[in-house]
Design a protein around this motif. Structure first.
Motif, PDB file in Angstrom:
ATOM      1  N   VAL A   1     -43.626  36.721  34.392  1.00 40.18           N
ATOM      2  CA  VAL A   1     -43.014  37.789  35.179  1.00 40.18           C
ATOM      3  C   VAL A   1     -42.234  37.191  36.343  1.00 40.18           C
ATOM      4  CG1 VAL A   1     -43.480  39.834  36.592  1.00 40.18           C
ATOM      5  CG2 VAL A   1     -44.807  39.427  34.506  1.00 40.18           C
ATOM      6  N   ILE A   2     -42.833  36.248  37.023  1.00 32.88           N
ATOM      7  CA  ILE A   2     -42.186  35.625  38.183  1.00 32.88           C
ATOM      8  C   ILE A   2     -40.923  34.878  37.752  1.00 32.88           C
ATOM      9  CG2 ILE A   2     -42.468  33.871  39.987  1.00 32.88           C
ATOM     10  CD1 ILE A   2     -45.495  34.687  39.983  1.00 32.88           C
ATOM     11  N   LYS A   3     -41.038  34.140  36.690  1.00 31.71           N
ATOM     12  CA  LYS A   3     -39.896  33.355  36.212  1.00 31.71           C
ATOM     13  C   LYS A   3     -38.757  34.279  35.765  1.00 31.71           C
ATOM     14  CE  LYS A   3     -38.904  29.412  33.222  1.00 31.71           C
ATOM     15  NZ  LYS A   3     -39.472  28.455  32.272  1.00 31.71           N
ATOM     16  N   THR A   4     -39.088  35.340  35.068  1.00 32.11           N
ATOM     17  CA  THR A   4     -38.065  36.278  34.613  1.00 32.11           C
ATOM     18  C   THR A   4     -37.396  36.960  35.798  1.00 32.11           C
ATOM     19  OG1 THR A   4     -39.249  36.641  32.550  1.00 32.11           O
ATOM     20  CG2 THR A   4     -37.650  38.321  33.182  1.00 32.11           C
ATOM     21  N   TYR A   5     -38.181  37.318  36.804  1.00 35.84           N
ATOM     22  CA  TYR A   5     -37.617  37.935  38.006  1.00 35.84           C
ATOM     23  C   TYR A   5     -36.677  36.961  38.714  1.00 35.84           C
ATOM     24  CZ  TYR A   5     -37.302  40.295  42.492  1.00 35.84           C
ATOM     25  OH  TYR A   5     -36.833  40.894  43.624  1.00 35.84           O
ATOM     26  N   GLU A   6     -37.098  35.739  38.817  1.00 39.24           N
ATOM     27  CA  GLU A   6     -36.266  34.712  39.454  1.00 39.24           C
ATOM     28  C   GLU A   6     -34.944  34.555  38.704  1.00 39.24           C
ATOM     29  OE1 GLU A   6     -36.491  29.910  39.896  1.00 39.24           O
ATOM     30  OE2 GLU A   6     -38.328  31.024  40.306  1.00 39.24           O
ATOM     31  N   TYR A   7     -35.023  34.508  37.380  1.00 41.60           N
ATOM     32  CA  TYR A   7     -33.807  34.379  36.572  1.00 41.60           C
ATOM     33  C   TYR A   7     -32.898  35.588  36.774  1.00 41.60           C
ATOM     34  CZ  TYR A   7     -35.046  30.198  33.861  1.00 41.60           C
ATOM     35  OH  TYR A   7     -35.318  28.914  33.460  1.00 41.60           O
ATOM     36  N   SER A   8     -33.499  36.783  36.853  1.00 40.36           N
ATOM     37  CA  SER A   8     -32.678  37.985  37.013  1.00 40.36           C
ATOM     38  C   SER A   8     -31.974  37.990  38.371  1.00 40.36           C
ATOM     39  CB  SER A   8     -33.512  39.249  36.827  1.00 40.36           C
ATOM     40  OG  SER A   8     -34.382  39.442  37.912  1.00 40.36           O
ATOM     41  N   LEU A   9     -32.633  37.464  39.405  1.00 41.45           N
ATOM     42  CA  LEU A   9     -31.991  37.371  40.717  1.00 41.45           C
ATOM     43  C   LEU A   9     -30.800  36.423  40.695  1.00 41.45           C
ATOM     44  CD1 LEU A   9     -35.094  37.256  43.084  1.00 41.45           C
ATOM     45  CD2 LEU A   9     -33.493  39.151  42.764  1.00 41.45           C
ATOM     46  N   LEU A  10     -30.887  35.417  39.840  1.00 40.92           N
ATOM     47  CA  LEU A  10     -29.801  34.449  39.726  1.00 40.92           C
ATOM     48  C   LEU A  10     -28.753  34.878  38.712  1.00 40.92           C
ATOM     49  CD1 LEU A  10     -31.952  31.194  39.759  1.00 40.92           C
ATOM     50  CD2 LEU A  10     -30.569  32.117  41.627  1.00 40.92           C
ATOM     51  N   GLY A  11     -29.006  36.007  38.049  1.00 41.73           N
ATOM     52  CA  GLY A  11     -28.057  36.504  37.052  1.00 41.73           C
ATOM     53  C   GLY A  11     -28.104  35.738  35.745  1.00 41.73           C
ATOM     54  N   GLU A  12     -29.207  35.076  35.486  1.00 41.79           N
ATOM     55  CA  GLU A  12     -29.353  34.294  34.258  1.00 41.79           C
ATOM     56  C   GLU A  12     -30.261  35.024  33.274  1.00 41.79           C
ATOM     57  OE1 GLU A  12     -30.573  30.293  35.064  1.00 41.79           O
ATOM     58  OE2 GLU A  12     -29.190  30.091  36.747  1.00 41.79           O
ATOM     59  N   GLN A  13     -30.139  34.631  32.026  1.00 39.08           N
ATOM     60  CA  GLN A  13     -30.968  35.218  30.974  1.00 39.08           C
ATOM     61  C   GLN A  13     -32.326  34.510  30.935  1.00 39.08           C
ATOM     62  OE1 GLN A  13     -30.311  37.858  29.046  1.00 39.08           O
ATOM     63  NE2 GLN A  13     -32.308  37.675  28.089  1.00 39.08           N
ATOM     64  N   ALA A  14     -33.386  35.291  30.967  1.00 39.53           N
ATOM     65  CA  ALA A  14     -34.741  34.732  30.917  1.00 39.53           C
ATOM     66  C   ALA A  14     -35.104  34.382  29.483  1.00 39.53           C
ATOM     67  CB  ALA A  14     -35.738  35.721  31.484  1.00 39.53           C
ATOM     68  N   GLU A  15     -36.043  33.484  29.331  1.00 38.26           N
ATOM     69  CA  GLU A  15     -36.458  33.057  27.998  1.00 38.26           C
ATOM     70  C   GLU A  15     -37.540  33.940  27.389  1.00 38.26           C
ATOM     71  OE1 GLU A  15     -39.397  29.449  28.533  1.00 38.26           O
ATOM     72  OE2 GLU A  15     -37.729  29.247  29.945  1.00 38.26           O
ATOM     73  N   TYR A  16     -38.044  34.908  28.156  1.00 37.06           N
ATOM     74  CA  TYR A  16     -39.114  35.778  27.668  1.00 37.06           C
ATOM     75  C   TYR A  16     -38.577  37.178  27.416  1.00 37.06           C
ATOM     76  CZ  TYR A  16     -41.818  32.019  29.771  1.00 37.06           C
ATOM     77  OH  TYR A  16     -42.310  30.795  30.112  1.00 37.06           O
ATOM     78  N   ASP A  17     -39.082  37.802  26.379  1.00 34.77           N
ATOM     79  CA  ASP A  17     -38.772  39.199  26.110  1.00 34.77           C
ATOM     80  C   ASP A  17     -39.716  40.030  26.974  1.00 34.77           C
ATOM     81  OD1 ASP A  17     -38.087  41.671  25.083  1.00 34.77           O
ATOM     82  OD2 ASP A  17     -39.261  41.418  23.250  1.00 34.77           O
ATOM     83  N   MET A  18     -39.166  40.607  28.038  1.00 30.52           N
ATOM     84  CA  MET A  18     -40.022  41.294  29.005  1.00 30.52           C
ATOM     85  C   MET A  18     -40.667  42.554  28.436  1.00 30.52           C
ATOM     86  SD  MET A  18     -40.603  39.505  31.487  1.00 30.52           S
ATOM     87  CE  MET A  18     -41.547  40.657  32.439  1.00 30.52           C
ATOM     88  N   GLU A  19     -40.048  43.168  27.446  1.00 33.13           N
ATOM     89  CA  GLU A  19     -40.694  44.329  26.828  1.00 33.13           C
ATOM     90  C   GLU A  19     -41.992  43.906  26.147  1.00 33.13           C
ATOM     91  OE1 GLU A  19     -38.187  46.783  24.429  1.00 33.13           O
ATOM     92  OE2 GLU A  19     -36.602  46.798  25.939  1.00 33.13           O
ATOM     93  N   THR A  20     -41.961  42.773  25.474  1.00 29.16           N
ATOM     94  CA  THR A  20     -43.162  42.256  24.812  1.00 29.16           C
ATOM     95  C   THR A  20     -44.201  41.832  25.848  1.00 29.16           C
ATOM     96  OG1 THR A  20     -41.829  41.483  22.954  1.00 29.16           O
ATOM     97  CG2 THR A  20     -44.029  40.526  23.198  1.00 29.16           C
ATOM     98  N   VAL A  21     -43.762  41.111  26.877  1.00 29.43           N
ATOM     99  CA  VAL A  21     -44.676  40.662  27.933  1.00 29.43           C
ATOM    100  C   VAL A  21     -45.317  41.871  28.612  1.00 29.43           C
ATOM    101  CG1 VAL A  21     -44.819  39.491  30.175  1.00 29.43           C
ATOM    102  CG2 VAL A  21     -43.469  38.480  28.321  1.00 29.43           C
ATOM    103  N   HIS A  22     -44.493  42.873  28.924  1.00 30.36           N
ATOM    104  CA  HIS A  22     -45.016  44.076  29.580  1.00 30.36           C
ATOM    105  C   HIS A  22     -46.017  44.791  28.677  1.00 30.36           C
ATOM    106  CE1 HIS A  22     -45.358  47.774  31.788  1.00 30.36           C
ATOM    107  NE2 HIS A  22     -44.962  48.442  30.719  1.00 30.36           N
ATOM    108  N   ALA A  23     -45.694  44.921  27.386  1.00 25.28           N
ATOM    109  CA  ALA A  23     -46.599  45.605  26.456  1.00 25.28           C
ATOM    110  C   ALA A  23     -47.931  44.872  26.360  1.00 25.28           C
ATOM    111  CB  ALA A  23     -45.944  45.720  25.082  1.00 25.28           C
TER     112      ALA A  23
END
Length: 99
Positions: A55-77
């Motif tokens: 979650v932290i890594k994906t949030y960090e990537y989103s702040l930088l405008g980059e694509q995260a390596e995790y599917d957040m829908e799957t992680v959230h589920a």
């Protein structure tokens, strides 16, 4: 065997423990169940904590405008499934301790 003073040595007898009553057995079973539910809750919390970095890594990537390596829908589920299990176990624990 006789001692020097002529007395006979008697082997000490261990005290006999009384059998637990049905109420005591029921309470012991209840306490064991409480321990098991608490352990399950703690294990699930550890599993959630182990995925916090995603979650932290994906949030960090989103702040930088980059694509995260995790599917957040799957992680959230997955994380929501763990939370739902914890909530159900905590309800069960509340019922056990209220009795």
């Amino acid at each position: 065997e006789l001692s020097d003073d002529g007395s006979v040595y008697v082997e000490p007898v261990a005290p006999v423990q009384p059998e637990p009553t049905e109420e005591e057995l029921a309470e012991m079973a209840k306490q064991e169940q409480i321990r098991q539910v608490t352990a399950q809750i703690n294990d699930l919390k550890v599993q959630i904590a182990a995925s916090d970095y995603k979650v932290i890594k994906t949030y960090e990537y989103s702040l930088l405008g980059e694509q995260a390596e995790y599917d957040m829908e799957t992680v959230h589920a997955e994380r929501q499934n763990l939370r739902d299990q914890i909530n159900a176990l905590e309800t069960q624990l509340t019922e056990l301790t209220a009795e």
